[in-house]
Design a protein around this motif. Structure first.
Motif, PDB file in Angstrom:
ATOM      1  N   LEU A   1      -1.091  -8.505  -0.186  1.00  0.00           N
ATOM      2  CA  LEU A   1      -0.896  -8.302   1.257  1.00  0.00           C
ATOM      3  C   LEU A   1       0.279  -7.362   1.503  1.00  0.00           C
ATOM      4  O   LEU A   1       0.178  -6.391   2.260  1.00  0.00           O
ATOM      5  N   LEU A   2       1.402  -7.654   0.838  1.00  0.00           N
ATOM      6  CA  LEU A   2       2.617  -6.878   1.095  1.00  0.00           C
ATOM      7  C   LEU A   2       2.447  -5.422   0.690  1.00  0.00           C
ATOM      8  O   LEU A   2       2.856  -4.513   1.407  1.00  0.00           O
ATOM      9  N   LEU A   3       1.819  -5.208  -0.473  1.00  0.00           N
ATOM     10  CA  LEU A   3       1.735  -3.843  -0.989  1.00  0.00           C
ATOM     11  C   LEU A   3       0.627  -3.029  -0.335  1.00  0.00           C
ATOM     12  O   LEU A   3       0.578  -1.822  -0.484  1.00  0.00           O
ATOM     13  N   THR A   4      -0.281  -3.702   0.389  1.00  0.00           N
ATOM     14  CA  THR A   4      -1.294  -2.916   1.100  1.00  0.00           C
ATOM     15  C   THR A   4      -0.968  -2.831   2.587  1.00  0.00           C
ATOM     16  O   THR A   4      -1.760  -2.339   3.371  1.00  0.00           O
ATOM     17  N   SER A   5       0.199  -3.371   2.978  1.00  0.00           N
ATOM     18  CA  SER A   5       0.631  -3.245   4.367  1.00  0.00           C
ATOM     19  C   SER A   5       1.411  -1.951   4.534  1.00  0.00           C
ATOM     20  O   SER A   5       1.953  -1.433   3.562  1.00  0.00           O
TER      21      SER A   5
ATOM     22  N   ILE B   1      -7.814  -0.030  -5.366  1.00  0.00           N
ATOM     23  CA  ILE B   1      -7.375   1.370  -5.343  1.00  0.00           C
ATOM     24  C   ILE B   1      -7.521   1.952  -3.935  1.00  0.00           C
ATOM     25  O   ILE B   1      -6.626   2.627  -3.435  1.00  0.00           O
ATOM     26  N   VAL B   2      -8.647   1.627  -3.297  1.00  0.00           N
ATOM     27  CA  VAL B   2      -8.875   2.165  -1.948  1.00  0.00           C
ATOM     28  C   VAL B   2      -7.790   1.686  -0.983  1.00  0.00           C
ATOM     29  O   VAL B   2      -7.339   2.423  -0.114  1.00  0.00           O
ATOM     30  N   THR B   3      -7.320   0.441  -1.177  1.00  0.00           N
ATOM     31  CA  THR B   3      -6.304  -0.096  -0.261  1.00  0.00           C
ATOM     32  C   THR B   3      -4.889   0.279  -0.669  1.00  0.00           C
ATOM     33  O   THR B   3      -3.934  -0.063   0.024  1.00  0.00           O
ATOM     34  N   GLY B   4      -4.754   0.948  -1.818  1.00  0.00           N
ATOM     35  CA  GLY B   4      -3.421   1.392  -2.218  1.00  0.00           C
ATOM     36  C   GLY B   4      -2.629   0.352  -2.995  1.00  0.00           C
ATOM     37  O   GLY B   4      -1.445   0.524  -3.248  1.00  0.00           O
ATOM     38  N   TYR B   5      -3.280  -0.746  -3.393  1.00  0.00           N
ATOM     39  CA  TYR B   5      -2.567  -1.752  -4.190  1.00  0.00           C
ATOM     40  C   TYR B   5      -2.388  -1.256  -5.622  1.00  0.00           C
ATOM     41  O   TYR B   5      -1.336  -1.417  -6.210  1.00  0.00           O
ATOM     42  N   LEU B   6      -3.433  -0.637  -6.143  1.00  0.00           N
ATOM     43  CA  LEU B   6      -3.345  -0.015  -7.462  1.00  0.00           C
ATOM     44  C   LEU B   6      -3.465   1.493  -7.290  1.00  0.00           C
ATOM     45  O   LEU B   6      -3.947   1.971  -6.279  1.00  0.00           O
ATOM     46  N   SER B   7      -3.011   2.205  -8.303  1.00  0.00           N
ATOM     47  CA  SER B   7      -3.214   3.647  -8.287  1.00  0.00           C
ATOM     48  C   SER B   7      -4.251   4.003  -9.332  1.00  0.00           C
ATOM     49  O   SER B   7      -4.300   3.392 -10.391  1.00  0.00           O
ATOM     50  N   ALA B   8      -5.062   4.984  -9.007  1.00  0.00           N
ATOM     51  CA  ALA B   8      -6.099   5.396  -9.942  1.00  0.00           C
ATOM     52  C   ALA B   8      -5.497   6.281 -11.015  1.00  0.00           C
ATOM     53  O   ALA B   8      -4.485   6.942 -10.797  1.00  0.00           O
ATOM     54  N   THR B   9      -6.102   6.258 -12.195  1.00  0.00           N
ATOM     55  CA  THR B   9      -5.675   7.160 -13.249  1.00  0.00           C
ATOM     56  C   THR B   9      -6.021   8.597 -12.849  1.00  0.00           C
ATOM     57  O   THR B   9      -5.305   9.534 -13.140  1.00  0.00           O
ATOM     58  N   ASN B  10      -7.140   8.711 -12.166  1.00  0.00           N
ATOM     59  CA  ASN B  10      -7.622  10.006 -11.728  1.00  0.00           C
ATOM     60  C   ASN B  10      -8.404   9.831 -10.442  1.00  0.00           C
ATOM     61  O   ASN B  10      -8.957   8.768 -10.212  1.00  0.00           O
TER      62      ASN B  10
ATOM     63  N   LYS C   1      -4.347   1.769   8.702  1.00  0.00           N
ATOM     64  CA  LYS C   1      -5.729   1.826   9.188  1.00  0.00           C
ATOM     65  C   LYS C   1      -6.632   0.831   8.469  1.00  0.00           C
ATOM     66  O   LYS C   1      -7.824   0.745   8.765  1.00  0.00           O
ATOM     67  N   ILE C   2      -6.046   0.122   7.470  1.00  0.00           N
ATOM     68  CA  ILE C   2      -6.883  -0.737   6.635  1.00  0.00           C
ATOM     69  C   ILE C   2      -6.537  -2.204   6.833  1.00  0.00           C
ATOM     70  O   ILE C   2      -5.372  -2.581   6.892  1.00  0.00           O
TER      71      ILE C   2
END
Lengths: 234, 263
Positions: free
Chosen positions: A79-83, B46-55, B75-76
């Protein structure tokens, strides 16, 4: 950042951690106030402040052990890191919440000082110097504790790691002086929290020491941010 | 609305996503379908930015998730596989915290009340989250994703752990949400995805194996159907008769199972 700060601060007092920490801290402070000042009819708090160096270093990991471990365990870090909050805001918010509880703790000494001012002469300027030293020391130890909590999912490991580091910081100058190498001795003296703190209970505000503690705070906040950033790429 | 281009994700030597690309249009409900471990959750993380993609690259409404993370993330709304709940908070406290965290705008109590009514948790707002049943926790998680009225909703297996009645309720809810939001939702159950989605992306082993409407997917799957049958009679004649059927691609005689009966 404010949302995280408020949640964490509330969290200390919806779980028993905040209360237990403050109770233990106040009890120990009370004892040394009595044994070091009241018993001798002295208004000098320097014994209390020099003892609080050890006490703070050992109790502070209690405040930081769950800061980031629980987020990972509950998966709330998702939650925190996607906020829309920056990692810096997240880490600094958490750090400040721990620092707030710590500061509430050390302000008990102001009560002592205030009470004593009715019965004798007290030196407020020396006292504020002492308090500043204790505050800076605590901030440094808390930032290290938070860094450790970012490395593990286990509160116990974070706490014990914190105690270990605190012990090392206490002992490092005596370790260094028992080694017969001059540059190593000097180095350990320079990074020893004890040496950096030593002047504060005497009522001296040593600017290099202030900068030293602030640098430690900055460094470990920065490292915590990097650990969170790195996990994303793992 | 969502553009995913050439996503690749490695965990050590394991390749979790292999050159995955897809797009989601505004107001569309996209289903990510695939077996467990196919890479659905990794894609969503990855889409939500929690992880980063290798590529690869992810854009939300034209904003790159790595270059403008704050704008893109605002926006998510994301419901991860395990709802990100704080057990020691009440539902109300928790949603207020999320509200502040996301910096949502508007009348807080009114909006939160609407969301609670929408996901049917208004009867438990004063309870501690740790005391809630799994179905309620899931719905609090969904409420959390809705806070701040995000234009994109990413829901990772939102119906897991719910009873059949709740499942249909949540499905109806998701369909309702699509009017105002673009929805990506994952599942490993085909019928569920078919029931809700406008379009389905099937992932297997980190690769996209299909991208079609539910009807198109059903058609393309039935196109490759194969029938094994036993027939009694002259094999040559049976093959000729079967070949004459409309749409028959090929007929093959396999072996004699019993005297006079062929496969």
């Amino acid at each position: 950042m404010l949302a995280i700060y408020k949640r964490e601060l509330k969290g200390y007092f919806t779980t028993p951690i905040g209360f237990i920490y403050l109770a233990a801290f106040f009890a120990i402070c009370g004892f040394y106030w009595f044994a070091g000042s009241l018993l001798y009819g002295s208004s000098d708090l320097s014994l209390l402040f020099s003892t609080l160096f050890t006490i703070s270093a050992f109790l502070a990991p209690l405040l930081t052990m769950r800061l980031l471990t629980e987020e990972k365990r509950n998966k709330t870090d998702q939650l925190l890191l996607t906020s829309p909050v920056s990692l810096t805001g997240l880490v600094v918010g958490k750090f400040l919440s721990a620092l707030t509880v710590y500061t509430i703790g050390i302000f008990i000494t102001a009560v002592y000082q205030f009470v004593m001012s009715f019965f004798g002469e007290v030196q407020w300027s020396t006292y504020w110097g002492n308090l500043l030293g204790l505050f800076l020391l605590g901030a440094a130890v808390l930032s290290i504790g938070m860094f450790l909590s970012s490395l593990t999912e286990n509160q116990v490991i974070a706490a014990v790691g914190g105690f270990g580091v605190a012990l090392l910081l206490l002992l490092i100058d005596s370790l260094g002086s028992s080694v017969g190498v001059t540059w190593l001795q000097e180095l350990t003296m320079d990074i020893s929290f004890y040496q950096q703190y030593a002047d504060f209970p005497l009522g001296l505000v040593n600017i290099p020491s202030v900068i030293f503690f602030l640098s430690v705070v900055f460094l470990f906040n920065f490292l915590t941010i990097r650990v969170l950033e790195k996990r994303r790429w793992g | 609305m969502i553009e995913v281009q050439h996503l690749t994700k490695r965990y050590g030597s394991k390749l979790a996503l292999d050159d995955l690309s897809f797009q989601v249009k505004e107001g569309e409900i996209l289903g990510l379908l695939g077996p467990n471990g196919a890479g659905k959750s990794t894609t969503m993380n990855i889409v939500t930015g929690y992880l980063s993609a290798t590529n690869g690259q992810v854009r939300i409404d034209g904003l790159d998730i790595l270059e403008e993370p704050k704008k893109a993330k605002s926006k998510i709304g994301y419901l991860p596989e395990q709802p990100p709940l704080y057990p020691d908070m009440t539902v109300e406290e928790y949603l207020r915290f999320v509200w502040e965290l996301k910096g949502a705008k508007g009348n807080r109590e009114e909006k939160l009340g609407e969301i609670c009514a929408q996901v049917m948790i208004d009867d438990v707002t004063g309870r501690l989250i740790k005391n809630l049943s799994k179905g309620y926790k899931q719905r609090v998680g969904l409420a959390q994703a809705l806070v701040g009225d995000p234009s994109v909703l990413i829901l990772d297996e939102p119906t897991v752990g719910l009873d059949p009645k709740q499942i249909t309720e949540i499905r109806d809810l998701i369909r309702g949400l699509a009017k105002r939001h673009t929805v990506v939702f994952s599942s490993h159950i085909l019928t569920e995805v078919q029931a809700v989605c406008d379009r389905i992306v099937v992932i297997s082993g980190g690769k996209k194996v299909a991208d079609d409407t539910p009807a198109g997917l059903a058609a393309s799957m039935s196109a490759g159907r194969q029938l094994d049958l036993l027939a009694e009679g002259d094999p040559q004649q049976v093959v000729e008769l079967l070949s004459a059927i409309d749409g028959m691609a090929s007929v093959e005689r396999l072996e004699e199972k019993e005297p006079g009966v062929f496969a």
